[in-house]
Design a protein around this motif. Structure first.
Motif, PDB file in Angstrom:
ATOM      1  N   LEU A 179       0.835  -1.383  -0.124  1.00 18.10           N
ATOM      2  CA  LEU A 179       0.110   0.209  -0.021  1.00 18.10           C
ATOM      3  C   LEU A 179       0.913   1.118   0.014  1.00 18.10           C
ATOM      4  CD1 LEU A 179      -2.652  -1.092   2.276  1.00 18.10           C
ATOM      5  CD2 LEU A 179      -3.180  -0.394   0.073  1.00 18.10           C
ATOM      6  N   TYR A 180       1.910   1.257   0.671  1.00 20.97           N
ATOM      7  CA  TYR A 180       3.039   2.246   0.677  1.00 20.97           C
ATOM      8  C   TYR A 180       3.510   2.588  -0.760  1.00 20.97           C
ATOM      9  CZ  TYR A 180       3.483   2.784   5.685  1.00 20.97           C
ATOM     10  OH  TYR A 180       3.141   2.855   7.107  1.00 20.97           O
ATOM     11  N   LEU A 193      -4.513   3.305   5.287  1.00 25.30           N
ATOM     12  CA  LEU A 193      -4.053   3.514   3.705  1.00 25.30           C
ATOM     13  C   LEU A 193      -5.220   3.296   2.831  1.00 25.30           C
ATOM     14  CD1 LEU A 193      -0.440   1.864   4.479  1.00 25.30           C
ATOM     15  CD2 LEU A 193      -0.926   4.141   3.912  1.00 25.30           C
ATOM     16  N   ASN A 221       1.068   6.804  -6.748  1.00 21.87           N
ATOM     17  CA  ASN A 221      -0.153   7.436  -7.079  1.00 21.87           C
ATOM     18  C   ASN A 221      -1.044   6.396  -8.027  1.00 21.87           C
ATOM     19  OD1 ASN A 221      -2.444   9.099  -6.668  1.00 21.87           O
ATOM     20  ND2 ASN A 221      -1.692  10.471  -8.302  1.00 21.87           N
ATOM     21  N   ALA A 270       1.792   1.703  -3.581  1.00 21.97           N
ATOM     22  CA  ALA A 270       0.819   2.281  -4.446  1.00 21.97           C
ATOM     23  C   ALA A 270       0.719   3.644  -4.103  1.00 21.97           C
ATOM     24  CB  ALA A 270      -0.577   1.360  -3.877  1.00 21.97           C
ATOM     25  N   ALA A 271       0.777   4.167  -2.852  1.00 22.51           N
ATOM     26  CA  ALA A 271       0.496   5.547  -2.594  1.00 22.51           C
ATOM     27  C   ALA A 271       1.708   6.204  -2.933  1.00 22.51           C
ATOM     28  CB  ALA A 271       0.503   5.798  -0.935  1.00 22.51           C
ATOM     29  N   HIS A 276      -7.335   5.917   2.097  1.00 20.25           N
ATOM     30  CA  HIS A 276      -6.920   7.230   1.293  1.00 20.25           C
ATOM     31  C   HIS A 276      -6.238   6.811  -0.026  1.00 20.25           C
ATOM     32  CE1 HIS A 276      -6.925   8.679   5.766  1.00 20.25           C
ATOM     33  NE2 HIS A 276      -7.234   9.737   4.965  1.00 20.25           N
ATOM     34  N   THR A 277      -6.175   5.452  -0.578  1.00 16.11           N
ATOM     35  CA  THR A 277      -6.014   5.068  -1.867  1.00 16.11           C
ATOM     36  C   THR A 277      -7.171   4.795  -2.552  1.00 16.11           C
ATOM     37  OG1 THR A 277      -5.859   2.803  -0.987  1.00 16.11           O
ATOM     38  CG2 THR A 277      -3.757   4.263  -0.853  1.00 16.11           C
ATOM     39  N   THR A 278      -6.819   4.299  -3.788  1.00  8.80           N
ATOM     40  CA  THR A 278      -8.174   3.785  -4.675  1.00  8.80           C
ATOM     41  C   THR A 278      -8.087   2.426  -4.792  1.00  8.80           C
ATOM     42  OG1 THR A 278      -6.531   4.218  -6.386  1.00  8.80           O
ATOM     43  CG2 THR A 278      -8.141   6.078  -6.117  1.00  8.80           C
ATOM     44  N   CYS A 279      -7.971   1.669  -3.406  1.00  7.52           N
ATOM     45  CA  CYS A 279      -8.251   0.212  -3.543  1.00  7.52           C
ATOM     46  C   CYS A 279      -9.621  -0.082  -3.555  1.00  7.52           C
ATOM     47  CB  CYS A 279      -7.826  -0.304  -2.135  1.00  7.52           C
ATOM     48  SG  CYS A 279      -7.804  -2.232  -2.066  1.00  7.52           S
TER      49      CYS A 279
END
Length: 353
Positions: free
Chosen positions: A290-291, A334, A297, A293-294, A337-340
Motif C-alpha cells: 500500500l505504501y 491506507l 499514485n 501504491a500511495a 486514502h487510496t483507490t483500492c
C-alpha cells in the motif's frame, strides 16, 4: 459449611492465578501500560520485563517510542537486556490512535477460552520452558555472551521459544497447511524438534557437520536443557557453528504490481532484521504494498495475497485483539486514502504480496 467455603476460596484463588498467568496488554498508543510493572511482552510465558533496568519510575510504553510511533531502538537496546530488547522490538508499532487493550495471550482472537485456561491450570505449556529457573537463567546468560552475530542469537532465542514457522506451528496459527513434515513424508508432525534435528533431511546435515552423535546423546524434550547439554559437551567454537547452522537471518518481504494485462510494473524486496512469523510477515507485506501504491499514485487496484488469514484480519468487520492491530489500523487507513477497490474486475492493477 466451612469446608464448602474453603473449597470456594481455593477455586477463586486458582481462577485468579490462571487469569494472571494468561492475560497481557496489546499495545496501541502505549500510554496506559507501565513498562516495568505491567504484563505486555509477547512471550509464551511471563509477559513482563525479565531484567528490569534502572529507569524513571512510572515509565510507560509510549515513552519507548519516537514521535512517529516507531520504537526508539537505540534507547531500548542500550537500556534493556538483549532478550527483553528483542522482545520489545518484535512487537509491531507505528503511528496509531488505537488504545491499549487487555487480551488473553493463549487464543487467536484475544478472548479467554476454557481449553487454554484448563491447560494453564494443569501446568501444561506447549513451549516446554525449562522448569529449573536457575538453569534457564544460566542458559540465557551464556547465549548472550556467545561470540556470534546478534542475528544468530536472536534466531536461537526464537527457537527456544518455539517461535519457528514449522507446519505444526502454522497450522495452529490458522494457516491452511497440513501439520505434517513435507520433507520426509513419514506422517510425522513438523514441530521444531523434528524440523531442526529429527527429520532425515536435517539429520544428514548434522551428520556432515559431525554433530549427529552428540545430538543423540544430548537430546531432551526440553529444548533449553537440550541446547545447554550441547553447549557443555561441545567446545564454544563448535557450538557456535551449530548455532550458525540453525540461523535464518531475518524476514524478506516482496511486493509486485501487475497491470490488467499481467505485466509487472513495479517490484520491491525489503529485508527486515527481525524474524516474523508468517501472518505478521504477510501483513507487513500488505502494508508495504500500500505504501508503494500511495507513492506511485496508482489508479484503482486490488490487494492479493497468498495468506488468506492476513486478508481476513484486515477486512473482516468483527473485532479482535492481537499484536498486529497496529499494522491493521495503519493498513485500513491506507486503504481509505487510496483507490483500492474490493472487486478485482474493476481494478486496473493488482498488488501481489
Amino acid at each position: 459449611m466451612g469446608y464448602n467455603v474453603f473449597l470456594y476460596l481455593e477455586k477463586f484463588r486458582m481462577g485468579k492465578d490462571i487469569i494472571l498467568k494468561g492475560y497481557r496488554w496489546r499495545i496501541g498508543k502505549g500510554n496506559n501500560v507501565r513498562v516495568l510493572e505491567d504484563p505486555w511482552i509477547s512471550r509464551p510465558r511471563g509477559f513482563q520485563i525479565f531484567e528490569k533496568p534502572c529507569l524513571f519510575p512510572n515509565l510507560h510504553v509510549i515513552d519507548l517510542k519516537l514521535g512517529n510511533g516507531n520504537w526508539d531502538e537505540g534507547f531500548i537496546r542500550s537500556n534493556f537486556s538483549r532478550d527483553d530488547a528483542l522482545s520489545i522490538l518484535f512487537l509491531p508499532c507505528g503511528e496509531s490512535e488505537i488504545e491499549d487493550e487487555i487480551l488473553w495471550h493463549n487464543s487467536k482472537n484475544g478472548d479467554y477460552n476454557v481449553k487454554s485456561g484448563y491447560k494453564i491450570a494443569l501446568g501444561i505449556n506447549d513451549t516446554a520452558e525449562a522448569s529449573d529457573m536457575r538453569k534457564t537463567e544460566s542458559w540465557w546468560s551464556s547465549l548472550w555472551k556467545m561470540k556470534v552475530p546478534a542475528k544468530v542469537k536472536h534466531i536461537v532465542w526464537k527457537v527456544c521459544h518455539f517461535w519457528f514457522p514449522t507446519n505444526k506451528y502454522l497450522c495452529r496459527k490458522g494457516v491452511p497447511v497440513a501439520p505434517l513434515c513435507m520433507r520426509c513424508w513419514k506422517g510425522v508432525e513438523e514441530d521444531v524438534f523434528h524440523s531442526l534435528w529429527q527429520c532425515p533431511a536435517s539429520s544428514k546435515i548434522w551428520k556432515l557437520a559431525g554433530f549427529k552423535e552428540q545430538i543423540s546423546e544430548c537430546f531432551d524434550n526440553n529444548i533449553i536443557c537440550f541446547l545447554s547439554r550441547m553447549k557443555e559437551k561441545l567446545f564454544d567454537e563448535n557450538f557456535n557453528f551449530c548455532c550458525y547452522i540453525l540461523a535464518d537471518l531475518g524476514t524478506e518481504i516482496g511486493v509486485a504490481v501487475w497491470n490488467e494485462y499481467g505485466k509487472v510494473i513495479v517490484a520491491n524486496i525489503s529485508f527486515l532484521s527481525v524474524r516474523y512469523d508468517v501472518l505478521a510477515a504477510e501483513t507487513r507485506a500488505i502494508q508495504e504494498g500500500l505504501y508503494v501504491a500511495a507513492f506511485f499514485n496508482f489508479t484503482e487496484f486490488t490487494i492479493e495475497s497468498d495468506c488468506q488469514n492476513a486478508l481476513s484480519l484486515i477486512f473482516k468487520k468483527d473485532g479482535t485483539c492481537s499484536d498486529l492491530d497496529v499494522l491493521v489500523y495503519d493498513i485500513r487507513n491506507l486503504v481509505k486514502h487510496t483507490t483500492c477497490v474490493s472487486d478485482p474486475r474493476e481494478a486496473d492493477m493488482k498488488l501481489l504480496m
